[in-house]
Design a protein around this motif. Structure first.
Motif, mmCIF file in Angstrom:
data_model
loop_
_atom_site.group_PDB
_atom_site.id
_atom_site.type_symbol
_atom_site.label_atom_id
_atom_site.label_comp_id
_atom_site.label_asym_id
_atom_site.label_seq_id
_atom_site.Cartn_x
_atom_site.Cartn_y
_atom_site.Cartn_z
ATOM 1 N N ILE A 140 7.611 5.821 -12.911
ATOM 2 C CA ILE A 140 6.626 6.444 -12.300
ATOM 3 C C ILE A 140 5.219 6.344 -12.955
ATOM 4 O O ILE A 140 4.308 6.042 -11.855
ATOM 5 C CB ILE A 140 7.049 8.071 -12.767
ATOM 6 C CG1 ILE A 140 8.378 8.430 -12.021
ATOM 7 C CG2 ILE A 140 5.997 8.975 -12.448
ATOM 8 C CD1 ILE A 140 8.833 9.898 -12.331
ATOM 9 N N VAL A 141 4.970 5.918 -14.075
ATOM 10 C CA VAL A 141 3.821 5.495 -14.386
ATOM 11 C C VAL A 141 3.090 4.067 -13.773
ATOM 12 O O VAL A 141 1.933 4.228 -13.251
ATOM 13 C CB VAL A 141 3.731 5.238 -16.019
ATOM 14 C CG1 VAL A 141 2.240 4.607 -16.414
ATOM 15 C CG2 VAL A 141 3.898 6.605 -16.813
ATOM 16 N N ALA A 142 3.984 3.379 -13.617
ATOM 17 C CA ALA A 142 3.502 2.122 -13.036
ATOM 18 C C ALA A 142 3.228 2.434 -11.520
ATOM 19 O O ALA A 142 2.258 2.020 -10.868
ATOM 20 C CB ALA A 142 4.795 1.035 -12.876
ATOM 21 N N LEU A 143 4.011 3.188 -10.859
ATOM 22 C CA LEU A 143 3.599 3.473 -9.432
ATOM 23 C C LEU A 143 2.308 4.516 -9.241
ATOM 24 O O LEU A 143 2.011 4.395 -8.194
ATOM 25 C CB LEU A 143 4.995 4.313 -8.626
ATOM 26 C CG LEU A 143 5.909 3.467 -7.974
ATOM 27 C CD1 LEU A 143 5.477 2.869 -6.692
ATOM 28 C CD2 LEU A 143 6.375 2.135 -8.935
ATOM 29 N N GLN A 144 2.217 5.386 -10.116
ATOM 30 C CA GLN A 144 1.162 6.220 -10.259
ATOM 31 C C GLN A 144 -0.411 5.229 -10.154
ATOM 32 O O GLN A 144 -1.144 5.577 -9.527
ATOM 33 C CB GLN A 144 0.941 7.057 -11.286
ATOM 34 C CG GLN A 144 1.918 8.371 -11.376
ATOM 35 C CD GLN A 144 1.814 9.017 -12.506
ATOM 36 O OE1 GLN A 144 2.078 8.747 -13.755
ATOM 37 N NE2 GLN A 144 2.085 10.488 -12.318
ATOM 38 N N THR A 145 -0.185 4.236 -10.938
ATOM 39 C CA THR A 145 -1.454 3.134 -10.926
ATOM 40 C C THR A 145 -1.446 2.477 -9.769
ATOM 41 O O THR A 145 -2.555 2.526 -9.079
ATOM 42 C CB THR A 145 -1.187 2.211 -12.048
ATOM 43 O OG1 THR A 145 -0.832 2.956 -13.505
ATOM 44 C CG2 THR A 145 -2.460 1.436 -12.360
ATOM 45 N N LEU A 146 -0.303 2.090 -9.154
ATOM 46 C CA LEU A 146 -0.520 1.527 -7.998
ATOM 47 C C LEU A 146 -1.081 2.350 -6.720
ATOM 48 O O LEU A 146 -1.737 2.096 -6.179
ATOM 49 C CB LEU A 146 0.992 0.980 -7.428
ATOM 50 C CG LEU A 146 1.109 0.212 -6.026
ATOM 51 C CD1 LEU A 146 0.393 -0.981 -5.851
ATOM 52 C CD2 LEU A 146 2.669 -0.094 -5.811
#
Ligand SMILES: O=C(O)CCC(=O)C(=O)O
Ligand SMILES: [Fe+2]
Length: 352
Positions: A140-146
């Protein structure tokens, strides 16, 4: 019409950026679906997530039900095959829905009611999925950044300053782990994995198709034809949710899509991430953007079938985004809605 592929690494250099922005503009205005490659999500994170799915879904049903959606006023947890309804028909899928971890606003009696969608996750309790919570939260954190980076590129592609859409994003981003299986009873027909819909949870959806070689996802093009969106190695599929259509005054249409499963004996896994919207937003809040998105100045079109998709916020039936989102959740998962939102259940389910 074909589905464009956008190499996100082109955004890194001023010399290649304009090319990316031009392709993105066309994708947002004309197709609404695109593949992105070189998206910057660590390959090992994706591999770990993909590897976890068969283990998770082959848990005994009792273990899955330790995280039952029915026990969550936030609509976070496990829903079994056939328990979800889209376009008035049961879907052939089971899924776990998660979000970034938030305080339990339902327990706090928060108002307006739609803020109660915010709350903690439920993970199934079983030793073989002990790492799931940490894996899901890292993804989720990685996708939030993307998603934040991509939203700025989307703004740029639509002639807006890059950060224009950020203030409209919300506190809760949602992630689903989904498992499809063709209908075991119907052997000669396509079965509805999930019926035709426009994503109601967010700005943009980033979908990982986690079963290479297995088709099913389809997108409705502007002429009304359904196009296959087969898995493409190393890519994520991006599509626009209902908020995007409202913000752009209908210039960019939220993408209508579905999953239709051919007969056979196989599993299909997918992982959609939905970038959250500020729930207290009203359509009025987008008025400034609507001056920019004057339909007279932009070419825009949609198929008849697409324009008929149930979209309460677009239609103006609900004043806030949050109300419209809560309504969709209740209609899709009626058992959960009845249990936790009894006082408004009839109103939300019976409005046409
Ligand atoms: O599983 C897929 O490929 C798409 C899922 C989807 O559209 C959704 O859950 O909103
Ligand atoms: Fe969807």
């Amino acid at each position: 019409m074909s589905i464009p592929t956008i190499d996100l690494s082109l955004a890194d250099s001023p010399s290649t950026r304009p090319q990316l922005v031009a392709t993105l503009r066309k994708a947002l205005l004309e197709v609404g679906f695109l593949y992105i490659t070189n998206h910057g999500i660590q390959p090992s994170l994706i591999e770990d997530l993909v590897a976890a799915l068969p283990t998770l879904f082959s848990l005994p049903i009792e273990a899955k039900l330790t995280a039952a959606l029915l026990n969550s006023p936030h609509f976070l947890g496990y829903s079994r095959f056939g328990s979800e309804t889209t376009a008035s028909k049961a879907d052939e899928r089971e899924q776990f829905e998660f979000a970034n971890e938030l305080p339990d606003l339902f327990a706090q009696g928060a108002q307006p009611l739609y803020t109660c969608l915010q709350g903690p996750n439920q993970y199934p309790s079983h030793p073989s999925v002990a790492q799931l919570a940490s894996l899901v939260q890292r993804y989720i954190v990685a996708l939030q950044t993307l998603a934040a980076r991509f939203l700025d590129l989307a703004a740029l592609a639509l002639d807006l300053a890059p950060s224009t859409l950020q203030p409209f994003t919300g506190p809760q981003d949602r992630l689903k782990l989904v498992h499809y299986r063709p209908s075991p009873t119907v052997t000669d027909e396509l079965s509805q994995g999930v019926g035709p819909h426009k994503d109601s949870s967010g700005w943009l959806t980033f979908l990982l198709q986690a079963s290479p070689g297995t088709r099913g996802l389809q997108v409705l093009d502007k002429s009304g034809a359904w196009l296959d969106v087969p898995p493409l190695e190393g890519s994520l599929v991006v599509n626009m949710g209902q908020a995007f259509e409202v913000a752009t005054n209908g210039v960019c249409k939220a993408t209508t899509h579905r999953v239709l499963l051919p007969p056979g004996d196989y599993n299909r896994y997918s992982v959609p991430f939905f970038q959250g919207v500020r729930p207290e937003l009203t359509k009025e809040a987008f008025k400034a953007l609507w001056t920019h998105f004057d339909p007279e100045k932009w070419e825009t079109a949609e198929s008849v079938e697409g324009s008929r998709i149930d979209s309460p916020f677009l239609r103006g039936g609900y004043v806030t985004w949050g109300d419209a989102q809560l309504r969709t959740k209740i209609r899709s998962h009626r058992d959960v809605g009845k249990r936790w939102y009894g006082e408004i259940f009839d109103k939300y389910v019976n409005d046409a």
